[in-house]
Design a protein around this motif. Structure first.
Motif, PDB file in Angstrom:
ATOM      1  N   SER A   6      -8.030 -27.120  -9.049  1.00 45.91           N
ATOM      2  CA  SER A   6      -8.151 -27.331 -10.494  1.00 45.91           C
ATOM      3  C   SER A   6      -7.952 -28.807 -10.842  1.00 45.91           C
ATOM      4  CB  SER A   6      -7.185 -26.431 -11.269  1.00 45.91           C
ATOM      5  OG  SER A   6      -5.866 -26.735 -10.915  1.00 45.91           O
ATOM      6  N   SER A   7      -7.053 -29.500 -10.113  1.00 45.25           N
ATOM      7  CA  SER A   7      -6.874 -30.941 -10.348  1.00 45.25           C
ATOM      8  C   SER A   7      -8.179 -31.676 -10.055  1.00 45.25           C
ATOM      9  CB  SER A   7      -5.804 -31.515  -9.418  1.00 45.25           C
ATOM     10  OG  SER A   7      -4.575 -30.934  -9.656  1.00 45.25           O
ATOM     11  N   ALA A   8      -8.783 -31.336  -8.901  1.00 45.30           N
ATOM     12  CA  ALA A   8     -10.029 -31.998  -8.499  1.00 45.30           C
ATOM     13  C   ALA A   8     -11.131 -31.721  -9.511  1.00 45.30           C
ATOM     14  CB  ALA A   8     -10.441 -31.516  -7.114  1.00 45.30           C
ATOM     15  N   ALA A   9     -11.209 -30.471  -9.987  1.00 45.35           N
ATOM     16  CA  ALA A   9     -12.275 -30.104 -10.933  1.00 45.35           C
ATOM     17  C   ALA A   9     -12.123 -30.860 -12.250  1.00 45.35           C
ATOM     18  CB  ALA A   9     -12.255 -28.601 -11.171  1.00 45.35           C
ATOM     19  N   LYS A  10     -10.888 -30.939 -12.752  1.00 41.55           N
ATOM     20  CA  LYS A  10     -10.671 -31.635 -14.030  1.00 41.55           C
ATOM     21  C   LYS A  10     -10.973 -33.128 -13.893  1.00 41.55           C
ATOM     22  CE  LYS A  10      -7.177 -28.429 -15.651  1.00 41.55           C
ATOM     23  NZ  LYS A  10      -5.742 -28.205 -15.604  1.00 41.55           N
ATOM     24  N   LEU A  11     -10.559 -33.707 -12.754  1.00 40.35           N
ATOM     25  CA  LEU A  11     -10.802 -35.138 -12.540  1.00 40.35           C
ATOM     26  C   LEU A  11     -12.297 -35.415 -12.379  1.00 40.35           C
ATOM     27  CD1 LEU A  11      -8.911 -37.645 -12.258  1.00 40.35           C
ATOM     28  CD2 LEU A  11      -9.382 -37.534  -9.842  1.00 40.35           C
ATOM     29  N   LEU A  12     -12.984 -34.488 -11.690  1.00 38.60           N
ATOM     30  CA  LEU A  12     -14.435 -34.630 -11.507  1.00 38.60           C
ATOM     31  C   LEU A  12     -15.143 -34.603 -12.865  1.00 38.60           C
ATOM     32  CD1 LEU A  12     -16.939 -34.652  -9.634  1.00 38.60           C
ATOM     33  CD2 LEU A  12     -16.808 -32.165  -9.595  1.00 38.60           C
ATOM     34  N   LYS A  13     -14.738 -33.663 -13.710  1.00 41.52           N
ATOM     35  CA  LYS A  13     -15.349 -33.545 -15.037  1.00 41.52           C
ATOM     36  C   LYS A  13     -15.109 -34.827 -15.849  1.00 41.52           C
ATOM     37  CE  LYS A  13     -15.218 -30.789 -19.259  1.00 41.52           C
ATOM     38  NZ  LYS A  13     -14.617 -29.654 -19.953  1.00 41.52           N
ATOM     39  N   LYS A  14     -13.856 -35.300 -15.828  1.00 46.46           N
ATOM     40  CA  LYS A  14     -13.492 -36.511 -16.567  1.00 46.46           C
ATOM     41  C   LYS A  14     -14.300 -37.718 -16.056  1.00 46.46           C
ATOM     42  CE  LYS A  14      -9.220 -39.023 -17.408  1.00 46.46           C
ATOM     43  NZ  LYS A  14      -7.816 -39.101 -16.990  1.00 46.46           N
ATOM     44  N   SER A  15     -14.435 -37.796 -14.710  1.00 47.14           N
ATOM     45  CA  SER A  15     -15.159 -38.926 -14.121  1.00 47.14           C
ATOM     46  C   SER A  15     -16.642 -38.877 -14.455  1.00 47.14           C
ATOM     47  CB  SER A  15     -14.984 -38.938 -12.609  1.00 47.14           C
ATOM     48  OG  SER A  15     -13.641 -38.947 -12.287  1.00 47.14           O
ATOM     49  N   LEU A  16     -17.210 -37.656 -14.449  1.00 52.52           N
ATOM     50  CA  LEU A  16     -18.633 -37.535 -14.787  1.00 52.52           C
ATOM     51  C   LEU A  16     -18.865 -37.942 -16.239  1.00 52.52           C
ATOM     52  CD1 LEU A  16     -19.557 -34.153 -13.026  1.00 52.52           C
ATOM     53  CD2 LEU A  16     -20.540 -36.379 -12.504  1.00 52.52           C
ATOM     54  N   LEU A  17     -17.957 -37.472 -17.124  1.00 51.30           N
ATOM     55  CA  LEU A  17     -18.123 -37.779 -18.552  1.00 51.30           C
ATOM     56  C   LEU A  17     -17.945 -39.272 -18.845  1.00 51.30           C
ATOM     57  CD1 LEU A  17     -16.280 -34.742 -20.189  1.00 51.30           C
ATOM     58  CD2 LEU A  17     -18.725 -35.198 -20.246  1.00 51.30           C
ATOM     59  N   SER A  18     -17.147 -39.957 -18.009  1.00 48.72           N
ATOM     60  CA  SER A  18     -16.916 -41.380 -18.287  1.00 48.72           C
ATOM     61  C   SER A  18     -17.896 -42.296 -17.531  1.00 48.72           C
ATOM     62  CB  SER A  18     -15.474 -41.755 -17.929  1.00 48.72           C
ATOM     63  OG  SER A  18     -15.270 -41.583 -16.552  1.00 48.72           O
ATOM     64  N   SER A  19     -18.881 -41.689 -16.872  1.00 49.77           N
ATOM     65  CA  SER A  19     -19.877 -42.497 -16.158  1.00 49.77           C
ATOM     66  C   SER A  19     -21.182 -42.525 -16.951  1.00 49.77           C
ATOM     67  CB  SER A  19     -20.146 -41.910 -14.776  1.00 49.77           C
ATOM     68  OG  SER A  19     -18.955 -41.900 -14.043  1.00 49.77           O
ATOM     69  N   SER A  20     -21.893 -43.621 -16.814  1.00 54.25           N
ATOM     70  CA  SER A  20     -23.161 -43.706 -17.556  1.00 54.25           C
ATOM     71  C   SER A  20     -24.230 -44.407 -16.720  1.00 54.25           C
ATOM     72  CB  SER A  20     -22.957 -44.461 -18.873  1.00 54.25           C
ATOM     73  OG  SER A  20     -22.598 -45.791 -18.580  1.00 54.25           O
ATOM     74  N   VAL A  21     -25.460 -44.075 -17.057  1.00 47.51           N
ATOM     75  CA  VAL A  21     -26.615 -44.686 -16.382  1.00 47.51           C
ATOM     76  C   VAL A  21     -27.612 -45.088 -17.470  1.00 47.51           C
ATOM     77  CG1 VAL A  21     -28.495 -44.309 -14.730  1.00 47.51           C
ATOM     78  CG2 VAL A  21     -26.303 -43.190 -14.356  1.00 47.51           C
ATOM     79  N   THR A  22     -28.133 -46.274 -17.370  1.00 48.38           N
ATOM     80  CA  THR A  22     -29.129 -46.750 -18.348  1.00 48.38           C
ATOM     81  C   THR A  22     -30.309 -47.370 -17.607  1.00 48.38           C
ATOM     82  OG1 THR A  22     -27.333 -47.259 -19.885  1.00 48.38           O
ATOM     83  CG2 THR A  22     -29.465 -48.237 -20.391  1.00 48.38           C
TER      84      THR A  22
END
Lengths: 217, 92
Positions: free
Chosen positions: A58-74
């Motif tokens: 659950s720690s890994a899943a929450k961190l993964l979600k947070k990291s995906l949401l804070s990443s961007s591509v343009t």
């Protein structure tokens, strides 16, 4: 009185067959009790490691979600238009955030990837997602492209029935309105020259974490 | 011949055997009750674990590095490592 005395001293009773039967029943009862206690002891031990596994995943899943949401591509595409004639467009991708580069790679080649969340030291185990998939949705409109992602996170080296967290999500590459910028200096013989700039930016639609596969689907 | 024999013990001996059996059952009942008590204690510990996870824990490293690798790309994220009152670890 004599009858009672005889009864008290009488040695007639159960046959050896009945005695053996009784012994068999007693042995079976004992076996069941011992087996139940061993099963309970093992379950308690497994519960402890399962709970740590759950916290790891659950720690890994929450961190993964947070990291995906804070990443961007343009993607920034510029086209130089000279007297109404466009030159070959130039596209420059930029990625930001911890998983920006990984998302850019997934956008450019959608498919299945191996995903690992590894803590820096050995206090906690790693969590793995062997079926992390990014698929480009076919029903996106002309301007925007939609991508769906999914995968199952489980403890590395965990048992088949260990705790799993299912991740599903969707993001789109949203096209912004193109902008134009006139060239300050014009080459000789050119009457009009401007640069057309179009940006495509990653925008998250949603990311969900579920403990039940049914809920994730 | 021995199978069909009805020779056994006297009633006094049988009564003693019954007494021993009764004592055995008493001990068994005590063991079952002890098991039930232990089960209850474990259940309470489980609840305590949930409560501990919810709040009463300590941060043992607030710059805990976690690497996330997708394909051949790796990103490093800083998290806070927690330890619960029951000795479990998690990060966020």
């Amino acid at each position: 009185m004599k009858r009672a005395k005889q009864k008290l001293h009488s040695r007639s009773g159960a046959t050896i067959l009945l005695a053996l039967l009784l012994f068999l029943v007693a042995a079976m009862v004992c076996a069941v009790i011992v087996s139940a206690s061993f099963t309970t002891a093992k379950r308690v031990h497994d519960d402890k490691s399962e709970e740590q596994d759950y916290l790891t995943v659950s720690s890994a899943a929450k961190l993964l979600k947070k990291s995906l949401l804070s990443s961007s591509v343009t993607y920034t595409t510029t086209t130089l238009v000279t007297d109404g004639v466009p030159a070959a467009p130039q596209t420059v991708p930029t990625a930001a955030g911890p998983l920006g580069e990984a998302l850019r790679a997934a956008i450019e080649s959608p498919g299945a990837y191996a995903l690992t969340v590894t803590p820096g030291d050995t206090q906690l185990g790693a969590a793995v997602m062997n079926d992390f998939t990014v698929v480009k949705r076919a029903d996106g409109n002309d301007a925007d492209s939609y991508y769906k992602l999914s995968g199952t996170l489980s403890p590395a080296g965990g048992r088949a029935d260990s705790q799993k967290i299912y991740l599903i999500g969707e993001f789109m590459m949203k096209s912004e309105q193109p902008t134009t910028q006139q060239s300050e200096t014009l080459p000789e013989g050119v009457t009009e020259q401007y640069t057309l700039t179009q940006r495509e930016t990653l925008q998250w639609v949603y990311i969900q974490l579920n403990t039940a596969k049914e809920a994730a689907e | 011949m021995k199978r069909r024999a009805n020779a056994g013990e006297s009633i006094a001996e049988t009564l003693v055997a019954v007494l021993i059996m009764a004592l055995c059952f008493l001990m068994l009942a005590t063991a079952v009750m002890a098991a039930a008590r232990m089960n209850n204690a474990i259940k309470n510990k489980d609840v305590a674990f949930d409560t501990a996870s919810a709040g009463s824990d300590e941060v043992i490293d607030d710059a805990y590095a976690v690497n996330i690798t997708i394909g051949d790309k790796t990103g490093s994220v800083s998290a806070a490592l927690h330890k619960t009152a029951n000795g479990y670890y998690y990060y966020e």
